[in-house]
Design a protein around this motif. Structure first.
Motif, PDB file in Angstrom:
ATOM      1  N   ARG A 303       0.831  -1.202   0.000  1.00  0.00           N
ATOM      2  CA  ARG A 303       0.000   0.000   0.000  1.00  0.00           C
ATOM      3  C   ARG A 303       0.866   1.253   0.000  1.00  0.00           C
ATOM      4  O   ARG A 303       0.619   2.199  -0.745  1.00  0.00           O
ATOM      5  N   LEU A 304       1.903   1.247   0.836  1.00  0.00           N
ATOM      6  CA  LEU A 304       2.787   2.409   0.918  1.00  0.00           C
ATOM      7  C   LEU A 304       3.559   2.621  -0.388  1.00  0.00           C
ATOM      8  O   LEU A 304       3.765   3.755  -0.819  1.00  0.00           O
ATOM      9  N   LEU A 305       3.985   1.531  -1.023  1.00  0.00           N
ATOM     10  CA  LEU A 305       4.665   1.653  -2.309  1.00  0.00           C
ATOM     11  C   LEU A 305       3.753   2.316  -3.339  1.00  0.00           C
ATOM     12  O   LEU A 305       4.176   3.180  -4.105  1.00  0.00           O
ATOM     13  N   ALA A 306       2.493   1.901  -3.330  1.00  0.00           N
ATOM     14  CA  ALA A 306       1.539   2.452  -4.283  1.00  0.00           C
ATOM     15  C   ALA A 306       1.199   3.907  -4.003  1.00  0.00           C
ATOM     16  O   ALA A 306       0.710   4.616  -4.891  1.00  0.00           O
ATOM     17  N   LEU A 307       1.472   4.371  -2.786  1.00  0.00           N
ATOM     18  CA  LEU A 307       1.166   5.752  -2.419  1.00  0.00           C
ATOM     19  C   LEU A 307       2.367   6.686  -2.584  1.00  0.00           C
ATOM     20  O   LEU A 307       2.290   7.864  -2.241  1.00  0.00           O
ATOM     21  N   SER A 308       3.465   6.166  -3.113  1.00  0.00           N
ATOM     22  CA  SER A 308       4.663   6.990  -3.298  1.00  0.00           C
ATOM     23  C   SER A 308       4.354   8.177  -4.203  1.00  0.00           C
ATOM     24  O   SER A 308       3.674   8.039  -5.229  1.00  0.00           O
ATOM     25  N   ASN A 309       4.869   9.335  -3.831  1.00  0.00           N
ATOM     26  CA  ASN A 309       4.590  10.558  -4.580  1.00  0.00           C
ATOM     27  C   ASN A 309       5.732  10.996  -5.489  1.00  0.00           C
ATOM     28  O   ASN A 309       5.603  11.983  -6.207  1.00  0.00           O
ATOM     29  N   GLY A 310       6.832  10.264  -5.451  1.00  0.00           N
ATOM     30  CA  GLY A 310       7.967  10.623  -6.294  1.00  0.00           C
ATOM     31  C   GLY A 310       8.945   9.469  -6.373  1.00  0.00           C
ATOM     32  O   GLY A 310       8.835   8.477  -5.634  1.00  0.00           O
ATOM     33  N   LEU A 311       9.928   9.588  -7.255  1.00  0.00           N
ATOM     34  CA  LEU A 311      10.887   8.500  -7.447  1.00  0.00           C
ATOM     35  C   LEU A 311      11.729   8.257  -6.202  1.00  0.00           C
ATOM     36  O   LEU A 311      12.017   7.106  -5.850  1.00  0.00           O
ATOM     37  N   LEU A 314       9.662   6.369  -3.713  1.00  0.00           N
ATOM     38  CA  LEU A 314       9.493   4.989  -4.175  1.00  0.00           C
ATOM     39  C   LEU A 314      10.772   4.199  -3.941  1.00  0.00           C
ATOM     40  O   LEU A 314      10.738   3.056  -3.448  1.00  0.00           O
ATOM     41  N   GLU A 315      11.929   4.793  -4.260  1.00  0.00           N
ATOM     42  CA  GLU A 315      13.201   4.104  -4.083  1.00  0.00           C
ATOM     43  C   GLU A 315      13.476   3.821  -2.607  1.00  0.00           C
ATOM     44  O   GLU A 315      13.953   2.736  -2.247  1.00  0.00           O
ATOM     45  N   ASP A 316      13.166   4.763  -1.746  1.00  0.00           N
ATOM     46  CA  ASP A 316      13.376   4.565  -0.304  1.00  0.00           C
ATOM     47  C   ASP A 316      12.535   3.387   0.207  1.00  0.00           C
ATOM     48  O   ASP A 316      13.010   2.578   1.017  1.00  0.00           O
ATOM     49  N   ARG A 317      11.299   3.321  -0.222  1.00  0.00           N
ATOM     50  CA  ARG A 317      10.426   2.242   0.254  1.00  0.00           C
ATOM     51  C   ARG A 317      10.819   0.893  -0.332  1.00  0.00           C
ATOM     52  O   ARG A 317      10.703  -0.134   0.333  1.00  0.00           O
ATOM     53  N   LEU A 318      11.313   0.895  -1.544  1.00  0.00           N
ATOM     54  CA  LEU A 318      11.806  -0.350  -2.132  1.00  0.00           C
ATOM     55  C   LEU A 318      13.047  -0.849  -1.400  1.00  0.00           C
ATOM     56  O   LEU A 318      13.288  -2.055  -1.302  1.00  0.00           O
ATOM     57  N   ALA A 319      13.846   0.077  -0.857  1.00  0.00           N
ATOM     58  CA  ALA A 319      15.071  -0.292  -0.150  1.00  0.00           C
ATOM     59  C   ALA A 319      14.785  -1.114   1.098  1.00  0.00           C
ATOM     60  O   ALA A 319      15.648  -1.861   1.576  1.00  0.00           O
ATOM     61  N   ASP A 320      13.579  -1.004   1.630  1.00  0.00           N
ATOM     62  CA  ASP A 320      13.226  -1.736   2.854  1.00  0.00           C
ATOM     63  C   ASP A 320      12.842  -3.186   2.593  1.00  0.00           C
ATOM     64  O   ASP A 320      12.650  -3.961   3.538  1.00  0.00           O
ATOM     65  N   LEU A 321      12.702  -3.579   1.325  1.00  0.00           N
ATOM     66  CA  LEU A 321      12.324  -4.951   1.004  1.00  0.00           C
ATOM     67  C   LEU A 321      13.509  -5.898   1.189  1.00  0.00           C
ATOM     68  O   LEU A 321      14.664  -5.481   1.221  1.00  0.00           O
ATOM     69  N   ASP A 322      13.217  -7.170   1.319  1.00  0.00           N
ATOM     70  CA  ASP A 322      14.250  -8.196   1.425  1.00  0.00           C
ATOM     71  C   ASP A 322      14.766  -8.508   0.026  1.00  0.00           C
ATOM     72  O   ASP A 322      14.214  -9.351  -0.687  1.00  0.00           O
ATOM     73  N   HIS A 323      15.844  -7.848  -0.370  1.00  0.00           N
ATOM     74  CA  HIS A 323      16.332  -7.961  -1.743  1.00  0.00           C
ATOM     75  C   HIS A 323      16.922  -9.328  -2.059  1.00  0.00           C
ATOM     76  O   HIS A 323      17.113  -9.663  -3.233  1.00  0.00           O
ATOM     77  N   ASP A 324      17.214 -10.127  -1.031  1.00  0.00           N
ATOM     78  CA  ASP A 324      17.764 -11.470  -1.267  1.00  0.00           C
ATOM     79  C   ASP A 324      16.673 -12.522  -1.463  1.00  0.00           C
ATOM     80  O   ASP A 324      16.978 -13.685  -1.737  1.00  0.00           O
ATOM     81  N   GLN A 325      15.423 -12.112  -1.320  1.00  0.00           N
ATOM     82  CA  GLN A 325      14.326 -13.074  -1.461  1.00  0.00           C
ATOM     83  C   GLN A 325      14.363 -13.681  -2.866  1.00  0.00           C
ATOM     84  O   GLN A 325      14.381 -12.952  -3.860  1.00  0.00           O
TER      85      GLN A 325
END
Length: 372
Positions: A303-311, A314-325
């Motif tokens: 939900r928060l990713l979809a509410l991003s208001n700028g790049l 969006l990049e900051d919120r993507l950084a919180d994901l488990d990138h090794d998944q």
């Protein structure tokens, strides 16, 4: 190799035009992964000949984008002919595809899209005018099986296409009533291939993986495949398709980190195409769920990713994901977007009364502000 008029296409793969999806940004990502024909968003012939500014934005191509494929939707043979002539004379594209497959109510209730092939004489005249005015550009058509199981049109329409000089036909093996629900009837693709031996037949429907494409070709004898919803959030599917048709077994299995990098680049490209970061990121929201399909990402995070208001956000919120998944495998495959069969197909009053009626639907069947 599949020959579409003067074009030689390898691998034999076509990106289906999808409204709000197949703009320069998405086509760029897909073309970087593998080869084929990559069709822009559907536009209306009337909007083109009236030089609607939005329509001209929708048919922009990248500097190195060749061949340039454009899909036209229309209901009036004269207007379709004028549009085809305009495309050829003004060098707007290298290939014209005609849309007779759109099942959405705003199109079928006015006699367009997948409703139109029921009117055989009208269909023939549209095909004839398109080919006659295209100046040698290859003209193809994409269609569905018909309106419903009681009103199937695809075999007659395919034969007509070959008779009128079209370079290829593509069949989405569902009826308009099915919309995107149920299973695609691949046997119908085989029947069309058998009925139309002189031009290439392309199959569409339920291609979620490259191996699905190989199975379709083996099962139906079709000359190539058209990929639509299966590549949403997965532009690397075109790398898999190229490998598959070249006999290479390697398939993409990106980690969540690799997916997020592609996701972010897609958003950046879209902002460039739209010319506004704010509107580009807003338009990109619909893609987020497709990219993350199958990965373990919480509902609140999505939900928060979809509410991003700028790049940057969006990049900051993507950084919180488990990138090794790791790639989730089958959980990432399967339908994307809205599915489900319709209770009925919306049609103009009396549309089914006479399939040989040549009356052209009213001009409002082509809304110049919608782009199709």
């Amino acid at each position: 190799m599949v020959k579409v008029g003067t074009l030689e296409v390898w691998p034999p793969v076509v990106l289906a035009p999808m409204a709000g999806i197949t703009n320069i940004a998405f086509r760029t990502l897909c073309r970087e992964q593998g080869g084929g024909l990559f069709v822009c968003e559907m536009i209306t012939s009337r909007a083109l000949v009236e030089r609607n500014p939005l329509t001209f934005e929708m048919i922009r191509f990248g500097a190195g984008e060749r061949p340039r494929s454009l899909q036209l939707y229309g209901v009036d043979p004269v207007v379709i002919g004028r549009a085809a002539r305009m495309i050829a004379e003004e060098d707007l594209a290298d290939h014209i595809d005609l849309n007779f497959g759109c099942p959405v109510p705003k199109v079928t209730r006015r006699g367009g899209g997948s409703a139109l092939p029921y009117k055989r004489k009208l269909l023939r005249e549209i095909l004839r005018q398109a080919v006659a005015n295209a100046g040698g550009l290859p003209v193809t058509m994409k269609m569905r099986k018909g309106i419903d199981d009681d009103h199937l049109t695809y075999l007659d329409a395919g034969r007509m296409a070959a008779e009128e000089g079209l370079a290829a036909v593509a069949l989405h093996a569902r009826t308009a009533k099915q919309h995107y629900g149920g299973n695609a009837d691949w046997d119908a693709i085989k029947r069309l291939r058998d009925a139309v031996p002189d031009i290439p037949v392309l199959g569409n429907g339920d291609i979620w993986t490259a191996d699905d494409a190989l199975r379709m070709v083996a099962q139906t004898g079709c000359d190539g495949v058209v990929v639509g919803r299966g590549c949403l959030g997965r532009p690397w599917l075109f790398r898999d398709l190229e490998n598959a048709f070249n006999g290479v077994e390697d398939r993409a299995q990106p980690t969540l980190g690799e997916v997020t990098r592609t996701l972010l680049r897609h958003a950046e490209l879209l902002c460039e195409v739209i010319g506004s970061e704010r509107y580009g990121v807003a338009d990109f929201r619909k893609h987020i769920g497709w990219y993350l399909k199958g990965f373990v990402v919480g509902a609140e995070t999505r939900r928060l990713l979809a509410l991003s208001n700028g790049l940057a956000e969006l990049e900051d919120r993507l950084a919180d994901l488990d990138h090794d998944q790791p790639w989730p495998g089958e959980a990432a495959d399967g339908p994307r977007g809205k599915s489900g069969e319709r209770q009925k197909v919306m049609l103009p009053h009396g549309w089914l009364d006479d399939p040989d009626e040549l009356t052209v639907p009213s001009p409002d069947a082509e809304d110049t502000t919608s782009g199709g």
